[in-house]
Design an enzyme around this catalytic site. Sequence first.
Site, PDB file in Angstrom:
ATOM      1  N   PRO A  80       0.832  -1.204   0.000  1.00 34.76           N
ATOM      2  CA  PRO A  80       0.000   0.000   0.000  1.00 34.76           C
ATOM      3  C   PRO A  80       0.871   1.261   0.000  1.00 34.76           C
ATOM      4  O   PRO A  80       1.867   1.318   0.737  1.00 34.76           O
ATOM      5  CB  PRO A  80      -0.807  -0.087   1.304  1.00 34.76           C
ATOM      6  CG  PRO A  80      -0.523  -1.413   1.905  1.00 34.76           C
ATOM      7  CD  PRO A  80       0.649  -2.031   1.206  1.00 34.76           C
ATOM      8  N   GLY A  82       2.231   4.955   0.807  1.00 35.87           N
ATOM      9  CA  GLY A  82       2.161   5.803   2.004  1.00 35.87           C
ATOM     10  C   GLY A  82       1.974   4.992   3.275  1.00 35.87           C
ATOM     11  O   GLY A  82       1.569   5.517   4.307  1.00 35.87           O
ATOM     12  N   GLY A  84       4.368   3.273   4.895  1.00 39.30           N
ATOM     13  CA  GLY A  84       5.583   3.113   5.699  1.00 39.30           C
ATOM     14  C   GLY A  84       6.273   1.790   5.417  1.00 39.30           C
ATOM     15  O   GLY A  84       7.224   1.410   6.099  1.00 39.30           O
ATOM     16  N   GLY A  86       7.711   0.944   2.486  1.00 38.23           N
ATOM     17  CA  GLY A  86       8.710   1.019   1.415  1.00 38.23           C
ATOM     18  C   GLY A  86       8.139   0.936   0.012  1.00 38.23           C
ATOM     19  O   GLY A  86       8.814   0.472  -0.905  1.00 38.23           O
ATOM     20  N   SER A  87       6.896   1.407  -0.171  1.00 31.11           N
ATOM     21  CA  SER A  87       6.300   1.311  -1.517  1.00 31.11           C
ATOM     22  C   SER A  87       7.068   2.182  -2.520  1.00 31.11           C
ATOM     23  O   SER A  87       7.297   1.764  -3.659  1.00 31.11           O
ATOM     24  CB  SER A  87       4.826   1.723  -1.482  1.00 31.11           C
ATOM     25  OG  SER A  87       4.694   3.041  -0.999  1.00 31.11           O
ATOM     26  N   ALA A  90      10.345   0.482  -3.432  1.00 30.27           N
ATOM     27  CA  ALA A  90      10.150  -0.717  -4.262  1.00 30.27           C
ATOM     28  C   ALA A  90       9.796  -0.345  -5.698  1.00 30.27           C
ATOM     29  O   ALA A  90      10.292  -0.963  -6.644  1.00 30.27           O
ATOM     30  CB  ALA A  90       9.073  -1.604  -3.643  1.00 30.27           C
ATOM     31  N   ASP A 130      15.672   2.632   2.767  1.00 29.76           N
ATOM     32  CA  ASP A 130      14.587   1.931   2.060  1.00 29.76           C
ATOM     33  C   ASP A 130      15.076   1.353   0.737  1.00 29.76           C
ATOM     34  O   ASP A 130      14.777   0.204   0.395  1.00 29.76           O
ATOM     35  CB  ASP A 130      13.418   2.891   1.787  1.00 29.76           C
ATOM     36  CG  ASP A 130      12.738   3.355   3.065  1.00 29.76           C
ATOM     37  OD1 ASP A 130      13.293   3.137   4.154  1.00 29.76           O
ATOM     38  OD2 ASP A 130      11.646   3.945   2.971  1.00 29.76           O
TER      39      ASP A 130
HETATM   40  C1  MEV Z   1      11.254   6.075   5.719  1.00 31.57           C
HETATM   41  O1  MEV Z   1      10.880   4.731   5.445  1.00 31.57           O
HETATM   42  C2  MEV Z   1      12.469   6.112   6.595  1.00 31.57           C
HETATM   43  C3  MEV Z   1      12.962   7.509   6.966  1.00 31.57           C
HETATM   44  O2  MEV Z   1      14.058   7.313   7.869  1.00 31.57           O
HETATM   45  C4  MEV Z   1      13.407   8.301   5.762  1.00 31.57           C
HETATM   46  C5  MEV Z   1      14.683   7.787   5.131  1.00 31.57           C
HETATM   47  O3  MEV Z   1      15.444   7.053   5.765  1.00 31.57           O
HETATM   48  O4  MEV Z   1      14.929   8.177   3.965  1.00 31.57           O
HETATM   49  C6  MEV Z   1      11.900   8.298   7.710  1.00 31.57           C
END
Ligand code: MEV
Length: 307
Positions: A80, A82, A84, A86-87, A90, A130
């Site tokens: 999904p 947004g 969190g 890693g969309s 990826a 990511d």
């Molecule tokens: C986002 O998945 C992780 C963050 O630390 C941003 C990043 O590392 O680029 C918030």
Amino acid sequence: MTIASAPGKFILFGEHAVVFGQPAIAVAIDLRCRTSLTRSNIGMMNGHPISEAQSSYVGTAIRSYWGAEPLSVNIASEIPSGSGLGSSAAVTCSTLAALHQLKDDFSEETVAREGFEVESQVQGRASPTDTSTSSHGKGIFIGSEKGPGCLWEISKDTRRWFVHHLDVPKLSVVVGYSGHKGATGPLVAKVKRYVDRSSFARDIIEEIGALTLEGAKLLKANDRSGLGSLMTKNHKLLAILGVSSPQIDKLVQASLPYSYGAKLTGAGGGGSMIALTDKVEKVCEAIKLRGGVPYVVHTGVEGVKVE
Ligand code: MEV
């Protein structure tokens, strides 16, 4: 036609602090994004003309590492957006892999380096966490010094990250998606503003860094209860930095009675939390009862690959 795929991830420790050069631990998960590319007469994305706004990660990857020859791009993602998980990384990594496969020069490291550049451009500021996790798969440890198992070193302005392969024991992790998208770029910028003007925020960033190093030792020892309490501590520090949300806090609280520990994962501001648990069903139920969407994810997955 060329098809490539890349996995999503969760961050076990260290999000946000890693953007300032602190360590982080991230793990690839069995949700993937697939990109297929075909040479074409006009630039197309999932059957529609490519628009800048719609496809900033894909558009930036093509502009920076391909050139003007039009391509028809098809994206199919199980992650999904947004969330969190890693969309963006990826989609970026699978697109770069497919582009390089068309040029016959695909490698995991090239995708990791270029993926980081694309994310930095689109988000304004990023760490390689990511994109390196999506490229390498399995698990990674990001440190400020080169150690055994170092895969590559990536630097930007004064910051330097050494990305290492990490052996991750089989972990039973439930992800709880809050249903609210978090916007990584603005959240990363918000933390930077806080850190720039407050020594208290700088201390929190350092505390997260120290906690991540401790987490790496506990992971090696497969000490689940130690890992869980560190995760919950990491969550509290992230909440102090202002990147949690009421819904994520609710899902974390609901999971804790059945978990070793729980925390938000990724940029926050919505998105997802993770719980380390042996009571998967109970945690899934608790997340659902509080309006979240549970995912039971598996680790130990391959990184970016051409299919
Ligand atoms: C986002 O998945 C992780 C963050 O630390 C941003 C990043 O590392 O680029 C918030």
